[in-house]
Scaffold this motif. Structure first.
Motif, PDB file in Angstrom:
ATOM      1  N   LYS A  89       0.849  -1.187   0.000  1.00 52.72           N
ATOM      2  CA  LYS A  89       0.000   0.000   0.000  1.00 52.72           C
ATOM      3  C   LYS A  89       0.884   1.234   0.000  1.00 52.72           C
ATOM      4  O   LYS A  89       1.986   1.234   0.573  1.00 52.72           O
ATOM      5  N   SER A  90       0.424   2.307  -0.633  1.00 54.28           N
ATOM      6  CA  SER A  90       1.159   3.567  -0.607  1.00 54.28           C
ATOM      7  C   SER A  90       0.178   4.723  -0.708  1.00 54.28           C
ATOM      8  O   SER A  90      -0.964   4.541  -1.140  1.00 54.28           O
ATOM      9  N   GLY A  91       0.646   5.905  -0.309  1.00 48.84           N
ATOM     10  CA  GLY A  91      -0.241   7.061  -0.297  1.00 48.84           C
ATOM     11  C   GLY A  91       0.410   8.317  -0.844  1.00 48.84           C
ATOM     12  O   GLY A  91       1.630   8.482  -0.804  1.00 48.84           O
ATOM     13  N   LEU A  92      -0.437   9.191  -1.364  1.00 44.44           N
ATOM     14  CA  LEU A  92      -0.025  10.484  -1.903  1.00 44.44           C
ATOM     15  C   LEU A  92      -0.857  11.591  -1.295  1.00 44.44           C
ATOM     16  O   LEU A  92      -2.026  11.391  -0.947  1.00 44.44           O
ATOM     17  N   MET A  93      -0.260  12.772  -1.202  1.00 42.27           N
ATOM     18  CA  MET A  93      -0.993  13.996  -0.895  1.00 42.27           C
ATOM     19  C   MET A  93      -1.050  14.827  -2.168  1.00 42.27           C
ATOM     20  O   MET A  93      -0.085  14.856  -2.933  1.00 42.27           O
ATOM     21  N   PHE A 104      -2.743  -1.211  -3.126  1.00 40.76           N
ATOM     22  CA  PHE A 104      -3.720  -0.230  -2.650  1.00 40.76           C
ATOM     23  C   PHE A 104      -3.117   1.169  -2.653  1.00 40.76           C
ATOM     24  O   PHE A 104      -1.967   1.359  -2.250  1.00 40.76           O
ATOM     25  N   LEU A 105      -3.913   2.139  -3.104  1.00 40.32           N
ATOM     26  CA  LEU A 105      -3.459   3.523  -3.175  1.00 40.32           C
ATOM     27  C   LEU A 105      -4.413   4.431  -2.407  1.00 40.32           C
ATOM     28  O   LEU A 105      -5.637   4.330  -2.559  1.00 40.32           O
ATOM     29  N   THR A 106      -3.846   5.307  -1.586  1.00 37.66           N
ATOM     30  CA  THR A 106      -4.637   6.356  -0.941  1.00 37.66           C
ATOM     31  C   THR A 106      -4.176   7.712  -1.464  1.00 37.66           C
ATOM     32  O   THR A 106      -2.982   7.932  -1.654  1.00 37.66           O
ATOM     33  N   VAL A 107      -5.139   8.604  -1.693  1.00 34.70           N
ATOM     34  CA  VAL A 107      -4.833   9.965  -2.134  1.00 34.70           C
ATOM     35  C   VAL A 107      -5.706  10.923  -1.324  1.00 34.70           C
ATOM     36  O   VAL A 107      -6.930  10.776  -1.299  1.00 34.70           O
ATOM     37  N   GLY A 108      -5.075  11.879  -0.658  1.00 34.86           N
ATOM     38  CA  GLY A 108      -5.812  12.844   0.144  1.00 34.86           C
ATOM     39  C   GLY A 108      -5.291  14.257  -0.069  1.00 34.86           C
ATOM     40  O   GLY A 108      -4.213  14.459  -0.631  1.00 34.86           O
ATOM     41  N   GLN A 109      -6.051  15.223   0.389  1.00 33.03           N
ATOM     42  CA  GLN A 109      -5.677  16.628   0.274  1.00 33.03           C
ATOM     43  C   GLN A 109      -4.674  17.015   1.354  1.00 33.03           C
ATOM     44  O   GLN A 109      -4.890  16.749   2.540  1.00 33.03           O
ATOM     45  N   TYR A 110      -3.574  17.632   0.965  1.00 29.64           N
ATOM     46  CA  TYR A 110      -2.623  18.172   1.945  1.00 29.64           C
ATOM     47  C   TYR A 110      -3.241  19.370   2.649  1.00 29.64           C
ATOM     48  O   TYR A 110      -3.842  20.249   2.012  1.00 29.64           O
ATOM     49  N   LEU A 111      -3.080  19.398   3.975  1.00 37.81           N
ATOM     50  CA  LEU A 111      -3.545  20.527   4.787  1.00 37.81           C
ATOM     51  C   LEU A 111      -2.353  21.069   5.565  1.00 37.81           C
ATOM     52  O   LEU A 111      -1.659  20.316   6.263  1.00 37.81           O
ATOM     53  N   GLN A 112      -2.111  22.346   5.475  1.00 34.73           N
ATOM     54  CA  GLN A 112      -0.938  22.975   6.095  1.00 34.73           C
ATOM     55  C   GLN A 112      -1.113  23.040   7.614  1.00 34.73           C
ATOM     56  O   GLN A 112      -2.041  23.681   8.115  1.00 34.73           O
ATOM     57  N   PRO A 113      -0.211  22.405   8.395  1.00 33.42           N
ATOM     58  CA  PRO A 113      -0.381  22.375   9.858  1.00 33.42           C
ATOM     59  C   PRO A 113      -0.141  23.724  10.537  1.00 33.42           C
ATOM     60  O   PRO A 113      -0.856  24.096  11.469  1.00 33.42           O
ATOM     61  N   THR A 114       0.922  24.457  10.113  1.00 30.76           N
ATOM     62  CA  THR A 114       1.262  25.740  10.736  1.00 30.76           C
ATOM     63  C   THR A 114       1.778  26.680   9.649  1.00 30.76           C
ATOM     64  O   THR A 114       2.122  26.235   8.542  1.00 30.76           O
ATOM     65  N   THR A 172     -10.174  10.737  -1.609  1.00 31.55           N
ATOM     66  CA  THR A 172     -11.114  11.781  -1.206  1.00 31.55           C
ATOM     67  C   THR A 172     -10.301  12.877  -0.520  1.00 31.55           C
ATOM     68  O   THR A 172      -9.167  12.634  -0.088  1.00 31.55           O
ATOM     69  N   PRO A 173     -10.850  14.072  -0.371  1.00 30.17           N
ATOM     70  CA  PRO A 173     -10.085  15.136   0.293  1.00 30.17           C
ATOM     71  C   PRO A 173      -9.583  14.755   1.682  1.00 30.17           C
ATOM     72  O   PRO A 173      -8.472  15.136   2.058  1.00 30.17           O
ATOM     73  N   LEU A 174     -10.351  13.992   2.442  1.00 26.24           N
ATOM     74  CA  LEU A 174      -9.963  13.672   3.816  1.00 26.24           C
ATOM     75  C   LEU A 174      -9.389  12.265   3.968  1.00 26.24           C
ATOM     76  O   LEU A 174      -9.205  11.785   5.086  1.00 26.24           O
ATOM     77  N   THR A 175      -9.088  11.615   2.857  1.00 24.09           N
ATOM     78  CA  THR A 175      -8.427  10.307   2.928  1.00 24.09           C
ATOM     79  C   THR A 175      -7.054  10.451   3.577  1.00 24.09           C
ATOM     80  O   THR A 175      -6.297  11.365   3.276  1.00 24.09           O
ATOM     81  N   ARG A 176      -6.762   9.536   4.489  1.00 29.17           N
ATOM     82  CA  ARG A 176      -5.440   9.430   5.093  1.00 29.17           C
ATOM     83  C   ARG A 176      -5.063   7.950   5.117  1.00 29.17           C
ATOM     84  O   ARG A 176      -5.925   7.077   5.041  1.00 29.17           O
ATOM     85  N   SER A 177      -3.779   7.647   5.262  1.00 28.78           N
ATOM     86  CA  SER A 177      -3.295   6.275   5.120  1.00 28.78           C
ATOM     87  C   SER A 177      -4.032   5.270   5.989  1.00 28.78           C
ATOM     88  O   SER A 177      -4.314   4.154   5.549  1.00 28.78           O
ATOM     89  N   SER A 178      -4.320   5.643   7.226  1.00 30.38           N
ATOM     90  CA  SER A 178      -4.909   4.674   8.145  1.00 30.38           C
ATOM     91  C   SER A 178      -6.401   4.897   8.386  1.00 30.38           C
ATOM     92  O   SER A 178      -7.021   4.163   9.153  1.00 30.38           O
ATOM     93  N   PHE A 179      -6.999   5.876   7.720  1.00 29.40           N
ATOM     94  CA  PHE A 179      -8.420   6.159   7.906  1.00 29.40           C
ATOM     95  C   PHE A 179      -9.236   5.050   7.253  1.00 29.40           C
ATOM     96  O   PHE A 179      -9.092   4.772   6.072  1.00 29.40           O
ATOM     97  N   HIS A 180     -10.089   4.396   8.044  1.00 29.14           N
ATOM     98  CA  HIS A 180     -10.907   3.270   7.566  1.00 29.14           C
ATOM     99  C   HIS A 180     -10.037   2.125   7.026  1.00 29.14           C
ATOM    100  O   HIS A 180     -10.447   1.394   6.120  1.00 29.14           O
ATOM    101  N   ALA A 181      -8.854   1.969   7.599  1.00 30.87           N
ATOM    102  CA  ALA A 181      -7.931   0.936   7.112  1.00 30.87           C
ATOM    103  C   ALA A 181      -8.493  -0.461   7.302  1.00 30.87           C
ATOM    104  O   ALA A 181      -8.204  -1.368   6.513  1.00 30.87           O
TER     105      ALA A 181
END
Length: 316
Positions: free
Chosen positions: A217-221, A245-255, A288-297
């Motif tokens: 599995k791998s993921g992208l922002m 398996f591929l996950t793609v989510g929207q990057y959100l700037q932390p600070t 999806t915009p809020l997809t993250r690697s472990s979300f609903h894993a």
């Protein structure tokens, strides 16, 4: 005179960087904060077991939902990372020594939460000869020993410059081996300067070669400055490495000190990405915009098994 020590900067390596304005999130990104009794119970258990979670350390937008369902992605080998990726909210610095009792506490927490599928990740530990690979392997074995019915997914560092260190993790036989590419090759020097794109691809390829039945599995922002065509090329590279398996989510700037958001991809664009990934042959895709690697894993793992069985049946 009472002289107070100034608070330690969470990201000292970013202190010299100019602030950038954090862009206002579009309506499809905003998420209502959830703080249920189960949320606080999950957080309290992590404190009691002296465990860190990537949910908290990386400021994940899905933490309320996950903690309220008593799901937590445990982050082992400390809270301090030896890398300084421009997108990441985890503290950078000199880590503490490894805690030999941590694998056992992770296993206890999995048991207490009643997890049927657990995701275990870690900080980068470039200070260790094997990058922490044996510690990850010990954690997999400890979880299996105390929770024989639980499937284990690991999200690992790249073990850059550590030779064949990843083999220790492959031999521990997790059910899912995950390593995120994070972004497209062109952006590595600014987004992921301590990593190498083709080293990460090779690690995923090595995992599958070591155990062809292992799910990879791998993921992208997106939103860091990449183009659609660059993302499609990364998909091709991952399929060449036989990633499932591929996950793609929207990057959100932390600070304000972190990499600015280049743009917010629309839900329609994420649907286009999912269709493209499925057409390229991934067994599973979450885009999806809020997809993250472990979300609903846990749900993703169940879907992966079904997809593999269907593919095998179709070939029979």
């Amino acid at each position: 005179m009472n002289i107070q020590t100034p608070p330690r900067l969470r990201h000292p390596e970013k202190a010299h960087k100019p602030d950038s304005v954090i862009a206002r999130k579009p309506r499809w990104i905003r998420k209502k904060r959830i703080e249920s009794a189960e949320y606080y119970e999950t957080r309290r258990l992590m404190r009691d077991k002296k465990l860190s979670t990537v949910c908290e350390e990386a400021a994940c937008p899905n933490i309320g939902e996950c903690f309220s369902h008593q799901h937590a992605t445990m982050m082992i080998m400390g809270e301090t990372c030896t890398r300084g990726c421009s997108f990441c909210n985890v503290t950078t610095g000199k880590p503490d020594a490894l805690d030999m009792f941590e694998p056992g506490r992770v296993a206890q927490a999995v048991n207490k939460l009643g997890l049927r599928h657990v995701v275990i990740t870690s900080v980068d530990r470039d200070d260790l000869a094997d990058g922490g690979a044996e510690h990850i392997a010990q954690t997999i074995r400890a979880v299996r020993h105390q929770n024989p019915g639980t499937t284990v997914e690991v999200l690992t560092p790249d073990f850059l410059g550590k030779g064949s260190a990843g083999e220790a993790v492959f031999e521990a036989a997790p059910d899912v081996f995950n390593h995120n590419l994070e972004t497209v090759p062109r952006l590595y020097p600014t987004v992921r300067p301590g990593a190498r794109y083709y080293q990460s691809l090779r690690l995923l390829d090595d995992a599958k070669r070591a155990n062809p039945s292992l799910f990879t599995k791998s993921g992208l922002m997106v939103g860091l400055g990449e183009t659609m065509e660059e993302v499609r090329q990364v998909m091709d590279d991952l399929r060449a490495a036989d990633v499932d398996f591929l996950t793609v989510g929207q990057y959100l700037q932390p600070t304000p000190k972190h990499h600015p958001v280049d743009r917010f991809w629309t839900p329609e664009e994420f649907e286009t990405l999912e269709r493209a990934a499925r057409a390229k042959g991934f067994l599973g895709v979450s885009a999806t915009p809020l997809t993250r690697s472990s979300f609903h894993a846990d749900e993703d793992f169940a879907a992966l098994k079904q997809a593999r069985q269907a593919a095998l049946a179709a070939r029979a």
